[in-house]
Design an enzyme around this catalytic site. Structure first.
Site: not given
Length: 709
Positions: A17-22, A39, A133
Site C-alpha cells: 500500500g501507500g499514501g501521499g507521505m509514505a 512504512k 486523519d
C-alpha cells in the site's frame, strides 16, 4: 525496495500500500522470524530537516501507545536517506475495501467497528496524541475481526513545506472536520467528527459531502448540511442516527465532549429501550461561517438622522415604514381635480413603454444568440475542439486530463453543459482521457524471478501475463537474464505482457563411473564431458585392490549424479601396494592329465588384493611352466590353488615372513598320469631348487603336494 535488507534485519518482500507521505511494504523480520509492515517515507520529504525531526518525534509518541485496537510500533530508524517505521503486520483488509465491497453494513457490525475505533481514539487522546486523519483507509480489519487503527503520529508530522507542495491542507478532505478545513488547530473533537463520517459511510454506503474539487468539499463541511442518515437508509435506528448527528455537528462545542463520552453512547445505542428514542435536537448556533437566509432591509425603514432636528412636525409610521406628514393627511380629505393626475400617469406610461422597447433593442444588439451544445463525448480532443468551434463555442483551457484504463488516450469522456442551449461563445469544459496509467518498467536483469514477479503483481500485472522462458547460463538458477519490455520503457500494468529469460544454471551431464579406470582414460572422459580434473584435485594413496594409476573412488560426485558442466571433479588414484608389502612370483609346472591329450588348467589365488581371484585359465597339451605372482601384506598368507579339468590338484600357501630375498624358482609340480619323474628337459638344478622351496614351506606345502597326488 523489493528484496532489500533494511538495516540488515528487515527483508522487504512486497509492496502492500501507500499514501501521499509514505509507502508500505510487507517484510520479514529475520531476527525475530515474524512478518512486519515497514512504512518508508517518500523521497520528496527527506530533505526537510524539521519534517524529519517531527516525523521521528511523532512516530516515537505513537510507539508509546499500547492498545489492542492500535497497530503496534516496533522500530523507527534511518538507513542512508531512507526513513522508516516498523509496525505490526495485520493480515486482512482495510475498512475502505470492506465498504466498497459490501456497504451498507449491518448496523450491529458498523457499531462494533466504530466502538473499537473510538476505544483506540480514547486511549490516544488520553496520551495527548491526536490522529487527524481518521478514514476507512487507515482502519485495518484483521481476519479475526479485530479492528486496528494505524497511521498514528505520521499525520501530525506536517510542516509548511508539505502544505506548499500540495497546495492544500494535508489530509483526506472527505473526512475533514470544519475546523480542519479552516486550517486552524484541530483537537480531539476533530477526530470524533471524522469518526462520525466513517460511521455514516458504513451505514449508508455514501459520503455526506461530495464536490467537484477538494475546495468545494471543504466548503460544504463548513457551510452546508448533510443528508441525514435515516433518509438514505431507513433501517438505521434513531439512536444510531443520533450518535452520527452529534458527532458531525459543525460547532465543536455541540459534539461529544470526549472520545470516552462517545464510546459510552456507542456501547448503549443498540439497547432495545434506545432504538426508537426521540431525534436529538440542538440549540440553533450563530456560527458566522454558516450560510443562512437573512431578511431583506427595506428602503424607508429608518428615517434620515440629519432631518431629525429640523423637523418639528409629528410623524406617523405605517406598515411600509413610509413617513407622512399628519397635516398633509388632513388635506387629502379635500376633493381635488382628476385631470392632472391622469395626464401625469399617461406620460409616465408612455415613457416606460419607450424605455422598455429601447432596452429590448439594446439587448438584441448585444445578445449573440443561443446555440445547441454538441455532444462530443467519445470524440478525440482534436475533433471535439473542431466541433465546438464550428458550433460557435469555445473550449476552456486547460482541459482536465485523467487516467482511464477503459478509455483510449486523448478521447473525451466528460463535458460540461451537454444537450442544452447556451449563449454563443460560451466556454465548454472538457475532460480528456490520458489512457491507462502507464508505469516505467525497472531493470530486473540480475534479480531473482520470484522477487520480480511479486513486485509486478503488486503493480497490477496479472501473473498469467508474466511470461518465462528458461535457458542454461553461468548465472545462478532463477536469475533473470533478459526482459521485455526493456528497462525504462513505459507499460500498462492492466494489459501489458512482461517476458523474462531466466537462467536454469549451467548445463548438466551425468557423472560417469570412474572406479578402477586408468587415470589417463578418466582424464579423457571427463574432458569430453566438459568437466574439469585438475592435478590438485587428485589424491594418491596406496591400495592392494587397485593397480597403480587406477581410480580408487570419486570423492565429490557419485556415478549418475547431474553435474553442471565446468564443475571440478575430485578423485583418489592408486599408487600401488604399500611399501611394506611383498611380491612373490613362483612357477607352477603342470602336465596334461593324459599325455598327448589337452587339459584345461585353472589357477585361483587369494592374497592381499582379494579372495579367490582367478589368475590363469588356459588349455595345455604338454608340460608347461605357469608363473603366479601374489602380493602379501605383513602377517598374512597367500594361497594358490590349481585345478585341472575342473578337478582339485593342489594348494600352495606362502607366508609373508617366509619370503626371502632370493630369486623366483618353480616350486609346485603337478605331473600327468603315469609320470613319476620330471620331464627330460628339466635340469637337475631345478629339481634341487624345487626340493628346497618345498622344504622351506614346511608341512603345509607337503600336505598340498599329497593332496595333489
Amino acid at each position: 525496495m523489493i528484496g532489500h535488507d533494511l538495516a540488515g534485519r528487515y527483508e522487504i518482500l512486497t509492496r502492500v500500500g501507500g499514501g501521499g507521505m509514505a509507502l508500505v511494504y510487507k517484510a520479514h523480520d529475520v531476527l525475530l522470524n515474524r512478518k512486519v509492515a515497514v512504512k518508508v517515507l517518500r523521497q520528496q520529504f527527506v530533505g526537510d530537516e524539521e519534517f524529519i525531526r517531527r516525523f521521528r518525534r511523532e512516530a516515537q509518541s505513537a510507539a508509546a501507545l499500547s492498545h489492542p485496537n492500535v497497530v503496534s510500533i516496533y522500530d523507527v530508524g534511518q538507513e542512508d536517506d531512507i526513513h522508516y517505521i516498523v509496525m505490526e503486520y495485520v493480515e486482512g483488509n482495510n475498512l475502505n475495501e470492506i465498504i466498497q465491497e459490501r456497504a451498507p453494513l449491518q448496523t450491529d457490525e458498523a457499531i462494533r467497528i466504530a466502538v473499537q475505533i473510538c476505544d483506540a481514539l480514547d486511549h490516544a487522546h488520553q496520551n495527548h496524541i491526536i490522529h487527524r486523519d481518521i478514514k476507512p483507509h487507515n482502519i485495518l480489519i484483521g481476519n479475526n475481526g479485530r479492528v486496528k487503527v494505524t497511521d498514528f503520529g505520521i499525520a501530525r508530522a506536517v510542516t509548511s513545506s508539505t502544505i506548499t507542495q500540495t497546495g492544500s491542507v494535508v489530509g483526506s478532505v472527505h473526512y475533514f472536520s470544519p475546523e480542519h478545513a479552516k486550517g486552524i488547530n484541530t483537537g480531539e473533537k476533530s477526530d470524533l467528527y471524522s469518526l462520525g463520517i466513517v460511521l455514516y459511510q458504513m451505514l449508508t454506503a455514501k459520503l455526506p459531502f461530495l464536490g467537484e474539487s477538494p475546495i468545494s468539499v471543504a466548503l460544504k463541511h463548513l457551510q452546508e448540511p448533510f443528508e441525514e442518515p435515516r433518509v438514505v437508509n431507513p433501517h438505521i435506528p434513531q439512536s444510531v442516527e443520533n450518535v452520527i448527528l452529534k458527532a458531525m455537528r459543525k460547532n465543536p462545542a455541540e459534539r461529544y465532549g470526549s472520545a470516552h463520552e462517545m464510546l459510552l453512547d456507542l456501547d448503549t445505542c443498540l439497547r432495545p429501550d434506545r432504538l426508537n428514542e426521540p431525534r436529538i435536537q440542538f440549540i440553533a448556533n450563530h456560527d458566522m461561517d454558516e450560510t443562512r437566509i437573512m431578511p431583506a432591509i427595506r428602503g424607508g425603514a429608518v428615517a434620515a438622522s440629519s432631518d431629525g432636528p429640523s423637523r418639528t412636525e409629528p410623524k406617523a409610521v405605517v406598515s411600509d415604514t413610509t413617513s407622512v406628514n399628519l397635516q398633509d393627511a388632513e388635506q387629502e380629505k379635500k376633493p381635488k381635480g382628476w385631470k392632472k393626475p391622469v395626464l401625469v400617469v399617461s406620460i409616465t406610461l408612455a415613457l416606460l413603454v419607450l424605455l422598455l422597447f429601447g432596452f429590448k433593442w439594446v439587448l438584441a444588439q448585444l445578445d449573440p444568440g443561443e446555440v445547441n451544445v454538441p455532444y462530443v463525448i467519445g470524440m478525440t480532443e482534436t475533433d471535439a475542439r473542431t466541433t465546438l468551434t464550428e458550433a460557435g463555442l469555445r473550449v476552456k483551457d486547460p482541459v482536465t486530463r485523467e487516467f482511464h484504463k477503459d478509455i483510449p488516450k486523448d478521447v473525451v469522456f466528460d463535458q460540461s453543459k451537454d444537450n442544452i442551449r447556451v449563449k454563443k461563445g460560451s466556454f465548454i469544459e472538457l475532460s480528456v482521457s490520458d489512457g491507462p496509467e502507464m508505469k516505467e518498467l525497472k531493470n530486473y536483469v540480475g534479480q531473482k524471478l520470484q522477487s520480480a514477479k511479486e513486485e509486478l503483481i503488486a503493480m497490477g500485472v496479472a501473473e498469467e501475463r508474466i511470461l518465462v522462458t528458461e535457458e542454461h547460463s553461468e548465472e545462478e538458477a532463477g536469475t533473470i537474464l533478459e526482459q521485455t519490455p526493456k528497462d525504462g520503457e513505459m507499460f500498462d500494468p492492466e494489459t501489458a505482457e512482461v517476458s523474462f529469460v531466466v537462467s536454469m544454471g549451467r548445463e548438466t551431464v551425468d557423472m560417469p563411473d570412474l572406479t578402477d579406470m586408468r587415470l589417463k582414460d578418466a582424464r579423457s572422459l571427463l574432458k569430453s564431458l566438459e568437466l574439469v580434473l585438475e592435478e590438485d584435485d587428485i589424491l594418491y594413496e596406496a591400495s592392494y585392490l587397485h593397480e597403480k594409476d587406477h581410480v580408487i573412488r570419486q570423492d565429490n560426485f557419485n556415478p549418475n549424479d547431474k553435474v553442471p558442466k565446468g564443475s571440478k571433479v575430485s578423485i583418489t588414484v592408486s599408487k600401488g601396494p604399500p611399501e611394506d608389502s611383498k611380491t612373490y612370483t613362483f612357477n607352477i609346472r603342470i602336465s596334461p592329465a593324459t599325455a598327448g591329450k589337452a587339459s584345461e588348467v585353472k589357477i585361483i589365488y587369494s592374497d592381499a588384493t582379494g579372495e579367490n581371484i582367478e589368475g590363469v585359465k588356459r588349455t595345455i597339451d604338454s608340460t608347461v611352466d605357469i608363473p603366479v605372482t601374489v602380493i602379501l601384506a605383513p602377517d598374512t598368507v597367500a594361497r594358490v590353488t590349481v585345478l585341472r579339468d575342473n578337478q582339485f590338484m593342489d594348494t600352495k600357501e606362502i607366508r609373508y615372513d617366509q619370503i626371502g630375498a632370493g630369486g623366483d624358482s618353480p616350486n609346485l609340480t603337478i605331473p600327468g598320469d603315469g609320470e613319476t619323474t620330471p620331464p627330460p628337459d628339466t635340469p637337475d638344478g631345478d629339481q634341487q631348487a624345487q626340493a628346497e622351496v618345498d622344504e622351506s614351506n614346511g608341512e603345509n606345502g607337503a600336505e598340498g603336494q599329497e593332496a595333489g597326488t
